[in-house]
Design a protein around this motif. Structure first.
Motif, PDB file in Angstrom:
ATOM      1  N   PHE A   1      -2.750  -9.606   4.520  1.00 28.16           N
ATOM      2  CA  PHE A   1      -2.994  -8.186   4.267  1.00 28.16           C
ATOM      3  C   PHE A   1      -4.166  -7.991   3.325  1.00 28.16           C
ATOM      4  CE2 PHE A   1      -2.432  -4.507   1.486  1.00 28.16           C
ATOM      5  CZ  PHE A   1      -2.440  -3.481   2.426  1.00 28.16           C
ATOM      6  N   ALA A   2      -5.020  -7.007   3.657  1.00 31.84           N
ATOM      7  CA  ALA A   2      -6.177  -6.686   2.806  1.00 31.84           C
ATOM      8  C   ALA A   2      -6.022  -5.290   2.207  1.00 31.84           C
ATOM      9  CB  ALA A   2      -7.472  -6.784   3.603  1.00 31.84           C
ATOM     10  N   GLU A   3      -5.923  -4.262   3.062  1.00 33.80           N
ATOM     11  CA  GLU A   3      -5.804  -2.890   2.558  1.00 33.80           C
ATOM     12  C   GLU A   3      -5.419  -1.920   3.663  1.00 33.80           C
ATOM     13  OE1 GLU A   3      -9.353  -0.909   1.423  1.00 33.80           O
ATOM     14  OE2 GLU A   3     -10.535  -1.715   3.081  1.00 33.80           O
ATOM     15  N   VAL A   4      -5.021  -0.720   3.239  1.00 30.66           N
ATOM     16  CA  VAL A   4      -4.879   0.435   4.121  1.00 30.66           C
ATOM     17  C   VAL A   4      -5.864   1.472   3.596  1.00 30.66           C
ATOM     18  CG1 VAL A   4      -3.392   2.299   4.927  1.00 30.66           C
ATOM     19  CG2 VAL A   4      -2.453   0.000   4.652  1.00 30.66           C
ATOM     20  N   PRO A   5      -6.983   1.716   4.299  1.00 29.49           N
ATOM     21  CA  PRO A   5      -7.974   2.697   3.830  1.00 29.49           C
ATOM     22  C   PRO A   5      -7.332   4.059   3.578  1.00 29.49           C
ATOM     23  CG  PRO A   5      -8.839   1.426   5.675  1.00 29.49           C
ATOM     24  CD  PRO A   5      -7.388   1.082   5.563  1.00 29.49           C
ATOM     25  N   LYS A   6      -7.751   4.721   2.507  1.00 29.62           N
ATOM     26  CA  LYS A   6      -7.167   6.020   2.161  1.00 29.62           C
ATOM     27  C   LYS A   6      -7.437   7.070   3.228  1.00 29.62           C
ATOM     28  CE  LYS A   6      -7.164   5.396  -2.862  1.00 29.62           C
ATOM     29  NZ  LYS A   6      -7.615   5.926  -4.167  1.00 29.62           N
ATOM     30  N   LYS A   7      -8.617   7.006   3.835  1.00 24.61           N
ATOM     31  CA  LYS A   7      -8.931   7.970   4.891  1.00 24.61           C
ATOM     32  C   LYS A   7      -8.246   7.545   6.187  1.00 24.61           C
ATOM     33  CE  LYS A   7     -12.765  10.145   7.399  1.00 24.61           C
ATOM     34  NZ  LYS A   7     -12.168  11.484   7.281  1.00 24.61           N
ATOM     35  N   HIS A   8      -7.560   8.480   6.825  1.00 22.92           N
ATOM     36  CA  HIS A   8      -6.854   8.139   8.054  1.00 22.92           C
ATOM     37  C   HIS A   8      -7.832   7.705   9.131  1.00 22.92           C
ATOM     38  CE1 HIS A   8      -7.828  12.427   8.743  1.00 22.92           C
ATOM     39  NE2 HIS A   8      -7.833  12.103  10.025  1.00 22.92           N
ATOM     40  N   TRP A   9      -7.370   6.817   9.984  1.00 24.31           N
ATOM     41  CA  TRP A   9      -8.229   6.192  10.988  1.00 24.31           C
ATOM     42  C   TRP A   9      -8.501   7.108  12.173  1.00 24.31           C
ATOM     43  CZ3 TRP A   9      -6.251   4.219  15.860  1.00 24.31           C
ATOM     44  CH2 TRP A   9      -7.204   3.507  16.601  1.00 24.31           C
ATOM     45  N   ALA A  10      -7.490   7.851  12.613  1.00 26.33           N
ATOM     46  CA  ALA A  10      -7.654   8.735  13.767  1.00 26.33           C
ATOM     47  C   ALA A  10      -6.574   9.805  13.745  1.00 26.33           C
ATOM     48  CB  ALA A  10      -7.586   7.937  15.060  1.00 26.33           C
TER      49      ALA A  10
ATOM     50  N   ALA B   1       0.837  -1.200   0.000  1.00 21.43           N
ATOM     51  CA  ALA B   1       0.000   0.000   0.000  1.00 21.43           C
ATOM     52  C   ALA B   1       0.870   1.247   0.000  1.00 21.43           C
ATOM     53  CB  ALA B   1      -0.928   0.011   1.215  1.00 21.43           C
ATOM     54  N   THR B   2       0.373   2.292  -0.659  1.00 19.07           N
ATOM     55  CA  THR B   2       1.034   3.599  -0.655  1.00 19.07           C
ATOM     56  C   THR B   2       0.048   4.629  -0.120  1.00 19.07           C
ATOM     57  OG1 THR B   2       2.393   3.021  -2.576  1.00 19.07           O
ATOM     58  CG2 THR B   2       2.158   5.350  -2.056  1.00 19.07           C
ATOM     59  N   VAL B   3       0.502   5.420   0.833  1.00 16.16           N
ATOM     60  CA  VAL B   3      -0.363   6.411   1.480  1.00 16.16           C
ATOM     61  C   VAL B   3       0.220   7.800   1.270  1.00 16.16           C
ATOM     62  CG1 VAL B   3      -1.280   7.254   3.678  1.00 16.16           C
ATOM     63  CG2 VAL B   3      -1.164   4.796   3.233  1.00 16.16           C
ATOM     64  N   ASN B   4      -0.638   8.738   0.885  1.00 14.54           N
ATOM     65  CA  ASN B   4      -0.259  10.144   0.778  1.00 14.54           C
ATOM     66  C   ASN B   4      -0.781  10.862   2.019  1.00 14.54           C
ATOM     67  OD1 ASN B   4       0.182  12.824   0.173  1.00 14.54           O
ATOM     68  ND2 ASN B   4      -0.582  12.697  -1.924  1.00 14.54           N
ATOM     69  N   THR B   5       0.114  11.351   2.850  1.00 14.99           N
ATOM     70  CA  THR B   5      -0.307  11.999   4.097  1.00 14.99           C
ATOM     71  C   THR B   5      -0.962  13.353   3.868  1.00 14.99           C
ATOM     72  OG1 THR B   5       1.864  13.025   4.415  1.00 14.99           O
ATOM     73  CG2 THR B   5       1.519  10.844   5.385  1.00 14.99           C
ATOM     74  N   LYS B   6      -0.684  13.994   2.715  1.00 12.63           N
ATOM     75  CA  LYS B   6      -1.277  15.298   2.367  1.00 12.63           C
ATOM     76  C   LYS B   6      -1.013  16.346   3.447  1.00 12.63           C
ATOM     77  CE  LYS B   6      -4.948  13.101  -0.327  1.00 12.63           C
ATOM     78  NZ  LYS B   6      -6.405  12.926  -0.535  1.00 12.63           N
ATOM     79  N   GLN B   7       0.209  16.337   3.978  1.00 14.91           N
ATOM     80  CA  GLN B   7       0.558  17.238   5.082  1.00 14.91           C
ATOM     81  C   GLN B   7       1.813  18.048   4.773  1.00 14.91           C
ATOM     82  OE1 GLN B   7      -1.268  17.335   8.424  1.00 14.91           O
ATOM     83  NE2 GLN B   7      -2.654  16.705   6.779  1.00 14.91           N
TER      84      GLN B   7
END
Length: 408
Positions: free
Chosen positions: A265-274, A222-228
């Motif tokens: 492994f299934a996924e890392v949701p694009k929306k942050h969890w908390a 998975a690749t995550v963009n923190t957008k920060q």
């Protein structure tokens, strides 16, 4: 010869004997006097020397300091029990082998050095050296079981995994071998690299806004963009269920790692969890870490505070969860920020940087346990704990790695 002549001869002999006896007595007296005078002179000279020695306390003090310097490597703090020198090369990062065998040091001179822990407090600092051709090692991190270590490279923006052998290879004489190279997927250099305690996942964080979750076999999951704007660093929870990122913006965001019923492994949701924001920091967070049970999270900030967040009530029945602060510690040097920190292996203490000072806090009571002032003559580049939680290790731009004993 008549009686008169005999009397005259006897008188002459008597006078002669008297003169001879007087001569010998005078010689003996003179010799005794000379000996006495010499002894007296020697005694007086000895007393003068003792008196002169007593008038030189500076020399005595200097000698005392020399003896102390042998026992204490840095007179400013006696807790420094070992110092590893890297020559003219700056150590970029350090990692302590969980098995307690080696300390790995990634150096600016394009080498990685493995020092034997058993020899650290001696003058024998032999090490196994890995030469990195055409690139500079930045981060070195041991795997949870100590069987491998990860190494990020500055120019190529990739990282490698090296296997640590149980004994020297008979063919190469080396204690390590390259196991795998993870391809370049970040646009900018990697500023965080970590493996989960489950040894299922590897997390790499770019200094742009990217985080990548890998399998230990080198596949991108998975690749995550923190957008920060930009990432300062990131970490993965020991149980492999959460990722957290500290960015140039205030607060910390967490993403969940989802698995299927088989534990794959299934996924890392694009929306942050908390987000770690409620009752949080008033300025940007510099560092974030998880306790070994993954139930708490620790953050250190520019606002000079250290906070412990409770994650015990994790996501339940699909409902959102907002972590709350369970403990807050303020820098006793008012107005100074807190930088990177490191949690002890037993989760009892946290060592946090305030400039070049190290503050040790209890994360159960919130008590400041110890301060190590001016730990180095240069900026600290990395900090970690020994596997037994008795020592804090730091590397710095003064080309040294220092070992501080913090246990009683």
């Amino acid at each position: 010869m008549n009686d008169t002549d005999i009397a005259v001869v006897v008188s002459i002999v008597a006078v002669a004997l008297s003169l001879i006896l007087f001569y010998f007595r005078s010689s003996s007296s003179s010799s005794s006097s000379s000996s006495s005078s010499s002894s007296s002179s020697s005694s007086t000279s000895g007393a003068s020397k003792k008196k002169a020695a007593a008038l030189k306390p500076v020399a005595k003090s200097t000698q005392s300091k020399k003896k102390k310097a042998v026992k204490v490597l840095n007179p400013k703090h006696e807790s420094c029990v070992a110092e590893l020198k890297t020559g003219k090369s700056i150590p970029n990062s350090i990692s302590f082998d969980p098995k307690g065998r080696y300390v790995a040091v990634a150096c600016e001179d394009r080498t990685v050095r493995l020092y034997e822990v058993s020899l650290m407090q001696t003058n024998d600092h032999r090490n196994f050296r890995i030469n990195i051709v055409g690139d500079t090692p930045v981060l070195v991190r041991f795997s949870p079981d100590g069987s491998h270590f990860l190494l990020s490279l500055r120019d190529s923006n990739l990282f490698r995994a090296y296997k640590v052998l149980k004994q020297k290879s008979k063919s190469t004489g080396k204690i390590y071998e390259e196991a795998r190279e993870f391809p370049c997927r970040h646009d900018r250099f990697i500023n965080a690299l970590e493996m989960s305690q489950t040894s299922k996942y590897v997390l790499s964080c770019g200094s742009d806004t990217s985080m990548i979750l890998w399998s230990v076999k080198g596949h991108v999951l998975a690749t995550v963009n923190t957008k920060q704007l930009a990432n300062k660093m990131a970490t993965i929870s020991p149980d492999g269920t959460l990722m957290a990122a500290a960015t140039t913006m205030s607060g910390v965001k967490l993403w969940s790692i989802e698995e299927d019923k088989k534990g794959e492994f299934a996924e890392v949701p694009k929306k942050h969890w908390a987000s770690l924001s409620k009752n949080g920091h008033s300025a940007g967070v510099n560092w974030v870490s998880f306790t070994s049970d993954s139930k708490r999270c620790v953050t250190s900030s520019k606002d000079g505070s250290l906070k412990v967040w409770s994650l015990a009530d994790r996501l339940k029945n699909g409902e959102a969860f907002e972590p709350t602060v369970s403990l807050s510690c303020e820098n006793p040097s008012e107005g100074l920020p807190y930088g990177r920190h490191a949690l002890s292996s037993d989760d009892q203490q946290v060592a946090v940087l305030s400039g070049n000072d190290i503050h040790l806090w209890s994360i159960s009571s919130g008590k400041l346990l110890k301060k190590i002032e001016s730990a180095h003559n240069g900026n600290v580049t990395d900090m970690t704990w020994s596997s037994d939680s008795d020592y804090v290790l730091t590397s710095a731009t003064d080309s040294t790695v220092r070992v501080f004993k913090v246990s009683e």
